[in-house]
Design a protein around this motif. Structure first.
Motif, mmCIF file in Angstrom:
data_model
loop_
_atom_site.group_PDB
_atom_site.id
_atom_site.type_symbol
_atom_site.label_atom_id
_atom_site.label_comp_id
_atom_site.label_asym_id
_atom_site.label_seq_id
_atom_site.Cartn_x
_atom_site.Cartn_y
_atom_site.Cartn_z
ATOM 1 N N THR A 61 0.814 -1.217 0.000
ATOM 2 C CA THR A 61 0.000 0.000 0.000
ATOM 3 C C THR A 61 0.849 1.271 0.000
ATOM 4 N N ARG A 62 1.869 1.300 0.847
ATOM 5 C CA ARG A 62 2.726 2.495 0.935
ATOM 6 C C ARG A 62 4.195 2.084 0.993
ATOM 7 N N ARG A 64 8.215 2.306 0.610
ATOM 8 C CA ARG A 64 9.210 3.369 0.684
ATOM 9 C C ARG A 64 10.595 2.748 0.664
ATOM 10 N N ASP A 116 7.084 -1.288 3.719
ATOM 11 C CA ASP A 116 5.678 -1.024 3.445
ATOM 12 C C ASP A 116 5.075 -0.403 4.700
ATOM 13 N N GLY A 118 2.178 0.855 5.014
ATOM 14 C CA GLY A 118 0.721 0.780 5.040
ATOM 15 C C GLY A 118 0.173 -0.232 6.013
#
Length: 320
Positions: A61-62, A64, A116, A118
């Motif tokens: 989801t997120r 980095r 991640d 998220g």
């Protein structure tokens, strides 16, 4: 044999899957690959590092990327990351950077870490480890190169060979001679006699300043406050130059109380007080005016100055 071993290790690394560090991620859902091109470089020569993460849409989801640490024998360049949307809900997260190795032989290149954010706690992953073969800059043939013979010591640069103390002393002597010659020449020149400039009387100064104020046409520019300030300065300067001058710096109220004690007629004192109070209202934005009233004030100042020009002695210098 060594080249085949490196190719085999790179192939296994490119097909390896990363184990999950957080709950909710299956190993088959995310596939990571990493490669270094070229596989063999000289010491300190940069190589291109590429990595990719293939996953079903929604699994990450997120994500980095964490910049690699340049400590040790590896130095990393800036990371360039991009996301590619594929068909059937398959996305690819790609990374590209440079890496330099400062150790000889087969140097392991650790995989770049991505997180991640998220999920809670954040899932920490990394790309597979690759291998970079680093060769020396000097080959075996370079050890037999002919070296130049040993040279003698180099001469000092010119600025170190110049006797700066003598140069400075010469400059000081030349400056002293020039100063003495100019001093002797000035003694023989005739001294010019200053011509006395007749001082202008206060009325002339006031009328000249009033004429200059009219050329600026401040009322036509709606600058009534600046116009009132100039008229106040002209009239006050003229009053201070008369034989019965008030003290400089008096307020309008103090000046109004002072004027009846002077030789001015009662009507003149009332006119001066009325003008000054009207200008004070304009200067402090408490009054209104128009071009007609402003020009009437100019005419009133001119008439007052001409009527009392005989009582104004010559001024020493014009007020600023």
């Amino acid at each position: 044999m060594r080249a085949a071993f490196r190719i085999g290790v790179a192939a296994l690394a490119m097909g390896a899957a990363v184990t999950s560090a957080g709950a909710g991620f299956a190993a088959a859902d995310i596939r990571c690959r990493a490669s270094v091109q070229p596989g063999s470089v000289h010491l300190g020569e940069p190589a291109r590092y590429r990595g990719s993460v293939v996953y079903r849409r929604g699994e990450l989801t997120r994500p980095r990327w964490v910049p690699p640490d340049s400590a040790g024998s590896l130095a990393w360049g800036p990371i360039v990351a991009r996301l590619g949307r594929g068909a059937s809900g398959i996305d690819t997260l790609r990374i590209e950077t440079t890496v330099q190795a400062f150790a000889l032989g087969d140097v392991p290149v650790p995989g770049v870490v991505f997180v991640d954010e998220g999920v809670a706690p954040p899932a920490v992953r990394h790309l597979p480890v690759t291998t970079l073969h680093v060769m020396s800059v000097l080959t075996a043939a370079d050890s037999n190169a002919d070296l130049r013979g040993v040279r003698g010591p180099l001469a000092a640069p010119w600025w170190e060979r110049v006797p700066w103390a003598w140069v400075l002393a010469g400059l000081l002597v030349a400056a002293a001679i020039v100063w003495i010659v100019r001093r002797l020449r000035r003694r023989g020149r005739p001294v010019p006699t200053p011509v006395a400039v007749p001082a202008a009387d206060a009325a002339t100064i006031a009328l000249r300043r009033l004429a200059e104020l009219r050329t600026r046409r401040l009322p036509e520019q709606d600058a009534y406050g600046a116009h009132a300030l100039e008229l106040t300065a002209i009239l006050r300067r003229f009053l201070e130059s008369t034989a019965v001058a008030p003290r400089p710096g008096q307020t309008t109220t103090e000046l109004a109380a002072w004027l009846p004690e002077t030789s001015l007629a009662a009507g003149d004192a009332e006119q001066v007080t009325r003008l000054l109070r009207g200008w004070d209202a304009l200067k402090f934005a408490r009054g209104t005016s128009n071009p007609v009233l402003a020009h009437q004030s100019e005419a009133a100042v001119e008439a007052f100055v001409r009527a009392h020009s005989n009582s104004a002695p010559p001024a020493r210098k014009e007020a600023a």
